[in-house]
Motif scaffolding. Structure first.
Motif, PDB file in Angstrom:
ATOM      1  N   TYR A   1       2.696  -5.967   2.897  1.00 34.17           N
ATOM      2  CA  TYR A   1       2.138  -7.038   3.394  1.00 34.17           C
ATOM      3  C   TYR A   1       2.625  -8.445   2.696  1.00 34.17           C
ATOM      4  O   TYR A   1       2.633  -8.523   1.683  1.00 34.17           O
TER       5      TYR A   1
ATOM      6  N   ILE B   1       3.493   0.600   3.012  1.00 34.68           N
ATOM      7  CA  ILE B   1       3.236  -0.774   3.833  1.00 34.68           C
ATOM      8  C   ILE B   1       3.252  -1.891   3.096  1.00 34.68           C
ATOM      9  O   ILE B   1       2.793  -1.986   2.053  1.00 34.68           O
TER      10      ILE B   1
ATOM     11  N   ARG C   1       0.336   5.773  -0.075  1.00 31.11           N
ATOM     12  CA  ARG C   1      -0.745   6.444   0.054  1.00 31.11           C
ATOM     13  C   ARG C   1       0.102   7.891   0.096  1.00 31.11           C
ATOM     14  O   ARG C   1       1.178   7.912   0.528  1.00 31.11           O
TER      15      ARG C   1
ATOM     16  N   VAL D   1       2.940  -7.414   8.204  1.00 33.06           N
ATOM     17  CA  VAL D   1       2.812  -6.159   7.759  1.00 33.06           C
ATOM     18  C   VAL D   1       4.088  -5.382   8.479  1.00 33.06           C
ATOM     19  O   VAL D   1       4.020  -5.340   9.721  1.00 33.06           O
TER      20      VAL D   1
ATOM     21  N   PHE E   1      -9.038  -5.559   6.226  1.00 35.97           N
ATOM     22  CA  PHE E   1      -7.931  -4.504   7.017  1.00 35.97           C
ATOM     23  C   PHE E   1      -8.982  -3.976   8.411  1.00 35.97           C
ATOM     24  O   PHE E   1     -10.103  -4.058   8.221  1.00 35.97           O
TER      25      PHE E   1
ATOM     26  N   TRP F   1       6.494  -1.283   7.548  1.00 37.19           N
ATOM     27  CA  TRP F   1       6.758  -0.531   6.682  1.00 37.19           C
ATOM     28  C   TRP F   1       8.207  -0.461   6.123  1.00 37.19           C
ATOM     29  O   TRP F   1       9.299  -1.103   6.528  1.00 37.19           O
TER      30      TRP F   1
ATOM     31  N   LEU G   1       4.818  -1.886  12.258  1.00 34.77           N
ATOM     32  CA  LEU G   1       3.807  -0.897  12.453  1.00 34.77           C
ATOM     33  C   LEU G   1       3.537  -0.646  14.076  1.00 34.77           C
ATOM     34  O   LEU G   1       3.965  -1.873  14.849  1.00 34.77           O
TER      35      LEU G   1
ATOM     36  N   TYR H   1      -3.673  -0.017   9.440  1.00 33.94           N
ATOM     37  CA  TYR H   1      -2.901  -0.789   8.460  1.00 33.94           C
ATOM     38  C   TYR H   1      -3.154  -2.291   8.758  1.00 33.94           C
ATOM     39  O   TYR H   1      -2.525  -2.995   8.103  1.00 33.94           O
TER      40      TYR H   1
ATOM     41  N   GLN I   1      -1.153   2.005  14.495  1.00 33.80           N
ATOM     42  CA  GLN I   1      -1.467   1.681  13.071  1.00 33.80           C
ATOM     43  C   GLN I   1      -1.847   0.302  12.887  1.00 33.80           C
ATOM     44  O   GLN I   1      -2.576  -0.092  11.843  1.00 33.80           O
TER      45      GLN I   1
ATOM     46  N   VAL J   1       0.852  -1.253   0.008  1.00 35.07           N
ATOM     47  CA  VAL J   1      -0.021  -0.008  -0.132  1.00 35.07           C
ATOM     48  C   VAL J   1       0.852   1.160  -0.015  1.00 35.07           C
ATOM     49  O   VAL J   1       1.801   1.308   0.717  1.00 35.07           O
TER      50      VAL J   1
END
Length: 177
Positions: free
Chosen positions: A50, A48, A41, A68, A107, A70, A82, A91, A86, A39
């Motif tokens: 996964y 992010i 944004r 998950v 999510f 960063w 995270l 996330y 978060q 992800v």
């Protein structure tokens, strides 16, 4: 000032505003055999990721099949877990076994978007989602945010990119949550 000059001043104001908007170039992530999707944004390039949560024995962790984290591109490109907020409100994921090696993935921030983790015909795990009314392998999500607050960002749209498992063609869809 005459009316044509007033129009020119307004037009110039918008030109200046438009040219001062910061354009973000998002990185393409390098290949990773365990990555399922990622992800990105606004307002920065932090991503992010996964991915499959594989144990030391090479087997999928059936209690928590996805990990998950960063990639902090706007810092030094380091990986970071995270934080609690978060993970629990933004996330993070809920991960529930469905049986036969399938998992319902949601999510925490948008539970109505159903994902399924399962093996495909190639023998590898993938995340499946409905993209443009077709079942597809999810590859990337982009979330366009303009303003709002930390707890309630103004999400302009969400763009999903995936692959049609039958044809290999890319499928793209946008929606406003």
């Amino acid at each position: 000032m005459s009316k044509p000059d007033a129009k020119a001043a307004v037009a110039n104001k918008y030109l200046v505003t438009d040219t001062t908007k910061k354009k973000i170039n998002f990185p393409t992530l390098p290949a990773n055999i365990n990555r399922l999707f990622y992800v990105q944004r606004d307002p920065n390039t932090n991503t992010i990721v996964y991915e499959l949560n594989m144990g030391a024995n090479g087997e999928l962790n059936t209690e928590e099949p996805m990990h998950v984290y960063w990639i902090k591109y706007n810092e030094h490109g380091q990986h970071e877990e995270l934080n609690f907020i978060q993970r629990k409100f933004a996330y993070g994921l809920t991960q529930k076994p469905l049986g036969n090696g399938k998992y319902d993935i949601r999510f925490v921030s948008y539970k109505k978007f159903a994902l399924t983790l399962m093996k495909s015909a190639d023998g590898k795990y993938h995340i499946y989602a409905t993209i443009a009314q077709k079942q597809a392998i999810l590859n990337r999500i982009f979330v366009k945010i303009e303003g709002g607050s930390f707890w309630l960002p103004n999400v302009v749209y969400v763009e999903l990119k995936g692959t049609d498992p039958a044809t290999g063609q890319e499928i793209v869809d946008r929606f406003k949550p």
